[in-house]
Design a protein around this motif. Sequence first.
Motif, PDB file in Angstrom:
ATOM      1  N   THR A  44     -35.478 -34.058 -16.085  1.00  0.00           N
ATOM      2  CA  THR A  44     -36.482 -33.303 -15.593  1.00  0.00           C
ATOM      3  C   THR A  44     -36.257 -32.589 -14.385  1.00  0.00           C
ATOM      4  N   GLU A  45     -37.160 -32.072 -13.565  1.00  0.00           N
ATOM      5  CA  GLU A  45     -36.944 -31.307 -12.420  1.00  0.00           C
ATOM      6  C   GLU A  45     -36.184 -32.170 -11.300  1.00  0.00           C
ATOM      7  N   ARG A  46     -36.630 -33.749 -11.107  1.00  0.00           N
ATOM      8  CA  ARG A  46     -36.011 -34.574 -10.330  1.00  0.00           C
ATOM      9  C   ARG A  46     -35.306 -35.766 -10.837  1.00  0.00           C
ATOM     10  N   PHE A  47     -35.557 -36.065 -11.972  1.00  0.00           N
ATOM     11  CA  PHE A  47     -34.972 -37.199 -12.620  1.00  0.00           C
ATOM     12  C   PHE A  47     -34.222 -37.040 -13.831  1.00  0.00           C
ATOM     13  N   LYS A  48     -33.232 -37.724 -13.899  1.00  0.00           N
ATOM     14  CA  LYS A  48     -32.130 -37.627 -14.946  1.00  0.00           C
ATOM     15  C   LYS A  48     -32.442 -38.440 -16.004  1.00  0.00           C
ATOM     16  N   ARG A  49     -31.858 -38.085 -17.331  1.00  0.00           N
ATOM     17  CA  ARG A  49     -32.178 -38.919 -18.482  1.00  0.00           C
ATOM     18  C   ARG A  49     -31.596 -40.268 -18.324  1.00  0.00           C
ATOM     19  N   GLY A  50     -32.380 -41.336 -18.494  1.00  0.00           N
ATOM     20  CA  GLY A  50     -31.878 -42.659 -18.355  1.00  0.00           C
ATOM     21  C   GLY A  50     -32.436 -43.235 -17.257  1.00  0.00           C
ATOM     22  N   GLU A  51     -32.857 -42.470 -16.233  1.00  0.00           N
ATOM     23  CA  GLU A  51     -33.390 -43.200 -14.879  1.00  0.00           C
ATOM     24  C   GLU A  51     -34.691 -43.904 -15.179  1.00  0.00           C
ATOM     25  N   LYS A  52     -35.234 -44.972 -14.473  1.00  0.00           N
ATOM     26  CA  LYS A  52     -36.166 -45.739 -14.681  1.00  0.00           C
ATOM     27  C   LYS A  52     -37.164 -45.560 -13.540  1.00  0.00           C
ATOM     28  N   LEU A  53     -38.442 -45.667 -14.160  1.00  0.00           N
ATOM     29  CA  LEU A  53     -39.566 -45.877 -13.076  1.00  0.00           C
ATOM     30  C   LEU A  53     -40.071 -47.430 -13.145  1.00  0.00           C
ATOM     31  N   PRO A  54     -39.996 -48.158 -12.453  1.00  0.00           N
ATOM     32  CA  PRO A  54     -40.550 -49.780 -12.605  1.00  0.00           C
ATOM     33  C   PRO A  54     -42.032 -49.506 -12.217  1.00  0.00           C
ATOM     34  N   GLY A  55     -42.932 -50.376 -13.063  1.00  0.00           N
ATOM     35  CA  GLY A  55     -44.094 -50.223 -12.891  1.00  0.00           C
ATOM     36  C   GLY A  55     -44.597 -51.837 -13.161  1.00  0.00           C
ATOM     37  N   ARG A  56     -46.053 -52.223 -12.827  1.00  0.00           N
ATOM     38  CA  ARG A  56     -46.898 -53.157 -13.341  1.00  0.00           C
ATOM     39  C   ARG A  56     -47.986 -53.001 -14.062  1.00  0.00           C
ATOM     40  N   ILE A  57     -48.261 -53.766 -15.011  1.00  0.00           N
ATOM     41  CA  ILE A  57     -49.571 -53.835 -15.888  1.00  0.00           C
ATOM     42  C   ILE A  57     -50.179 -54.968 -15.859  1.00  0.00           C
ATOM     43  N   VAL A  58     -51.695 -55.003 -15.711  1.00  0.00           N
ATOM     44  CA  VAL A  58     -52.310 -56.133 -15.530  1.00  0.00           C
ATOM     45  C   VAL A  58     -53.646 -56.099 -16.279  1.00  0.00           C
ATOM     46  N   SER A  59     -54.350 -57.219 -16.636  1.00  0.00           N
ATOM     47  CA  SER A  59     -55.696 -57.264 -17.151  1.00  0.00           C
ATOM     48  C   SER A  59     -56.646 -57.525 -15.902  1.00  0.00           C
ATOM     49  N   VAL A  60     -57.782 -56.865 -15.784  1.00  0.00           N
ATOM     50  CA  VAL A  60     -58.528 -57.221 -14.577  1.00  0.00           C
ATOM     51  C   VAL A  60     -59.808 -56.751 -15.043  1.00  0.00           C
ATOM     52  N   ALA A  61     -60.861 -57.846 -15.176  1.00  0.00           N
ATOM     53  CA  ALA A  61     -62.117 -57.871 -15.718  1.00  0.00           C
ATOM     54  C   ALA A  61     -62.128 -57.080 -16.981  1.00  0.00           C
ATOM     55  N   GLY A  62     -61.374 -57.372 -17.894  1.00  0.00           N
ATOM     56  CA  GLY A  62     -61.240 -56.862 -19.222  1.00  0.00           C
ATOM     57  C   GLY A  62     -60.520 -55.244 -19.388  1.00  0.00           C
ATOM     58  N   HIS A  63     -60.253 -55.104 -18.374  1.00  0.00           N
ATOM     59  CA  HIS A  63     -59.414 -53.641 -18.389  1.00  0.00           C
ATOM     60  C   HIS A  63     -58.053 -53.744 -18.024  1.00  0.00           C
ATOM     61  N   LEU A  64     -57.050 -52.818 -18.679  1.00  0.00           N
ATOM     62  CA  LEU A  64     -55.733 -52.739 -18.375  1.00  0.00           C
ATOM     63  C   LEU A  64     -55.502 -51.815 -16.920  1.00  0.00           C
TER      64      LEU A  64
END
Length: 78
Positions: A44-64
């Motif tokens: 992409t404009e700034r990121f190369k193929r294979g680069e990773k963006l780390p993130g978090r995902i949690v359930s809060v009050a029945g919502h992701l």
Amino acid sequence: MFCAKEAAYKAQYPLTKTLFGFDRLDVTLSAENPAFDAQFTQDTERFKRGEKLPGRIVSVAGHLVSGVAIGQIDRKGA
């Protein structure tokens, strides 16, 4: 998966100003903690193929809730 990809897309957009489809990111969920990696499948404009963006995902009050912070925290602790 949608929640994680959307978080990664929204995190990268202010840096790249690039619109693209969800096929440009592959998401891998962690089995041990509420984390994921969104990996670019193409350059992409700034990121190369294979680069990773780390993130978090949690359930809060029945919502992701998911989030990706680029440049805010190191990749190991994201």
